[in-house]
Design an enzyme around this catalytic site. Structure first.
Site, PDB file in Angstrom:
ATOM      1  CG  ASN A 177      -1.993   0.976   1.245  1.00 15.81           C
ATOM      2  OD1 ASN A 177      -2.735   1.059   0.258  1.00 15.81           O
ATOM      3  ND2 ASN A 177      -2.159   1.748   2.312  1.00 15.81           N
ATOM      4  CG  HIS A 212      -4.979  10.180   1.702  1.00 20.83           C
ATOM      5  ND1 HIS A 212      -6.110  10.064   2.490  1.00 20.83           N
ATOM      6  CD2 HIS A 212      -4.164   9.161   2.070  1.00 20.83           C
ATOM      7  CE1 HIS A 212      -5.967   9.029   3.304  1.00 20.83           C
ATOM      8  NE2 HIS A 212      -4.807   8.465   3.062  1.00 20.83           N
ATOM      9  CD  GLU A 221      -4.611   4.844   3.556  1.00 23.58           C
ATOM     10  OE1 GLU A 221      -4.337   5.997   3.915  1.00 23.58           O
ATOM     11  OE2 GLU A 221      -3.913   3.856   3.855  1.00 23.58           O
ATOM     12  CG  ASP A 264      -9.073  11.535   2.353  1.00 23.10           C
ATOM     13  OD1 ASP A 264      -8.155  11.811   1.554  1.00 23.10           O
ATOM     14  OD2 ASP A 264      -8.860  11.310   3.560  1.00 23.10           O
TER      15      ASP A 264
HETATM   16  C1  XIL Z   1      -4.137   7.985   9.812  1.00 22.92           C
HETATM   17  C2  XIL Z   1      -5.409   7.894  10.646  1.00 22.92           C
HETATM   18  O1  XIL Z   1      -6.495   8.273   9.848  1.00 22.92           O
HETATM   19  C3  XIL Z   1      -5.314   8.757  11.873  1.00 22.92           C
HETATM   20  O2  XIL Z   1      -6.407   8.506  12.741  1.00 22.92           O
HETATM   21  C4  XIL Z   1      -4.000   8.504  12.627  1.00 22.92           C
HETATM   22  O3  XIL Z   1      -3.863   9.437  13.654  1.00 22.92           O
HETATM   23  C5  XIL Z   1      -2.813   8.584  11.702  1.00 22.92           C
HETATM   24  O4  XIL Z   1      -2.995   7.719  10.593  1.00 22.92           O
HETATM   25  N1  XIL Z   1      -1.865   6.858   5.369  1.00 22.92           N
HETATM   26  C6  XIL Z   1      -2.207   5.673   6.004  1.00 22.92           C
HETATM   27  C7  XIL Z   1      -3.154   5.695   7.131  1.00 22.92           C
HETATM   28  O5  XIL Z   1      -1.819   4.597   5.535  1.00 22.92           O
HETATM   29  O6  XIL Z   1      -2.899   4.690   8.072  1.00 22.92           O
HETATM   30  C8  XIL Z   1      -3.181   7.048   7.822  1.00 22.92           C
HETATM   31  O7  XIL Z   1      -4.217   7.024   8.794  1.00 22.92           O
HETATM   32  C9  XIL Z   1      -3.380   8.152   6.803  1.00 22.92           C
HETATM   33  C10 XIL Z   1      -2.243   8.169   5.814  1.00 22.92           C
END
Ligand code: XIL
Length: 356
Positions: free
Chosen positions: A199, A235, A264, A266
């Site tokens: 990932n 993201h 992930e 957003d």
């Molecule tokens: C983030 C979480 O959303 C938060 O709650 C935590 O404080 C930090 O991690 N990439 C990733 C995720 O692979 O695990 C991260 O998640 C966001 C960025």
């Protein structure tokens, strides 16, 4: 007369039939299109009725946002705490939802005793193998896929400094991606049935990092290293994100015989002090969500789309951006679907556009 009354009845009946076949939720649309639609969850929110009801209605996959990371699972070097993870699995199984696991190897979100500890490579190697084996065996048959290694590469495409790689590492520092390979081999031994993913962040379009991911996973496939897929975090940093390049990247990865999961997603927006976004930004956000869904649906080996949370009430974007950004998800703070939700539903309901 007889015929006319028949027609009068048939009209509304047809309308009802058409309505019944139009998916009303993301989950229905995803089921019909043969794709997984997931979201990251926090176990302590499952007791909030709107949170759990929305989850159960809208998603057929969930992933613990933080509950399976080292900082939760490993309070000490000697102990494992599966309480939060188990709660999520119980909820998922009660609602026919699949669970995706995140994550076994990362340089972030580790407990203090590990991040600040002084371990030898031999000790770290033993700790990591034991961690992967214990966590994966605990969830074998309940977690269908794992992010084995998260964010292993930097923007230049070289391995990122980490306790597992080179600080001091598990004994494979200066050997490029060998430590990543080792983690996949241990993961496969621990649960041979689980799908194993690499990932990564910011390796979604065509750039130095995604080229390095491609080279690494092609090498793994060529040498029989057990890997099933690549997770693209997505993201989205910009509303005009190049989703055409995401589709091209999905295409080259799947040609290697790998699956792609969008893991992930957003789309952060600038927000005012109340967390509100501009109407035109919400529309552009909807368009961005829709383009990502289409990029995935174009390729039958892009098998899951997951958002990083689902309500703007709870999203990591606020703290991550120190309040400058927010409103990144599909539902507003009152769980009302946003334009992004409608756009995503429409794109999912349109189904797969190609079968390659
Ligand atoms: C983030 C979480 O959303 C938060 O709650 C935590 O404080 C930090 O991690 N990439 C990733 C995720 O692979 O695990 C991260 O998640 C966001 C960025």
């Amino acid at each position: 007369m007889h015929f006319r009354s028949c027609f009068r009845i048939a009209g509304p009946l047809l309308a009802v039939a058409a309505l019944a076949s139009t998916p009303q939720t993301l989950r229905e649309a995803a089921n019909a299109s043969g794709i997984l639609i997931g979201t990251a969850v926090r176990p302590y929110l499952l007791s909030e009725p709107a949170y759990s009801a929305t989850l159960a209605h809208e998603f057929n996959m969930i992933e613990p946002e933080d509950a399976l990371k080292w900082w939760t699972v490993r309070p000490t070097a000697e102990s494992f705490d599966f309480k939060q993870g188990d709660e999520i699995v119980r909820f998922a199984e009660a609602h026919g939802i699949k669970v995706r696991g995140h994550c076994l190897v990362w340089d972030h979100n580790n407990p203090k005793w590990l991040a600040e500890g002084h371990f030898s490579p031999a000790q770290l190697s033993k700790l990591l193998q034991e961690h992967i084996a214990t966590v994966m065996k605990h969830y074998a048959g309940h977690v269908f896929a794992w992010d084995v290694v998260n964010e292993g590469l930097d923007e230049k495409g070289t391995p990122r400094d980490s306790p597992w790689y080179n600080r001091p590492g598990i004994g494979l520092s200066d050997q490029g991606t060998a430590y990543i390979e080792q983690a996949f081999r241990w993961a496969h031994e621990a649960d041979p049935k689980a799908l194993l993913f690499y990932n990564e962040a910011e390796g979604d379009t065509l750039n130095r990092k995604s080229d390095a991911i491609y080279a690494m996973v092609r090498d793994f496939k060529n040498r029989g290293v057990p890997i099933d897929g690549v997770g693209m975090q997505l993201h989205l940093p910009r509303l005009d994100y190049d989703t055409g390049a995401v589709a091209a990247n999905i295409e080259r990865l799947t040609k290697l015989g790998l699956q792609v999961h969008i893991t992930e997603l957003d789309v952060a927006l600038p927000v005012d002090s109340q967390g509100g976004a501009r109407a035109e930004d919400l529309q552009r956000q909807a368009d961005a969500y829709q383009r990502v869904v289409r990029a995935c649906l174009q390729n039958s080996d892009c098998t899951a789309i997951q958002t990083w949370g689902f309500t703007d009430k709870y999203s990591w974007i606020g703290s991550h951006s120190h309040g400058a950004q927010g409103a990144a998800l599909l539902f507003d703070r009152a769980y009302k679907p946003k334009p992004a939700y409608d756009a995503m539903l429409k794109a999912l309901a349109a189904g797969r556009t190609s079968t390659h």
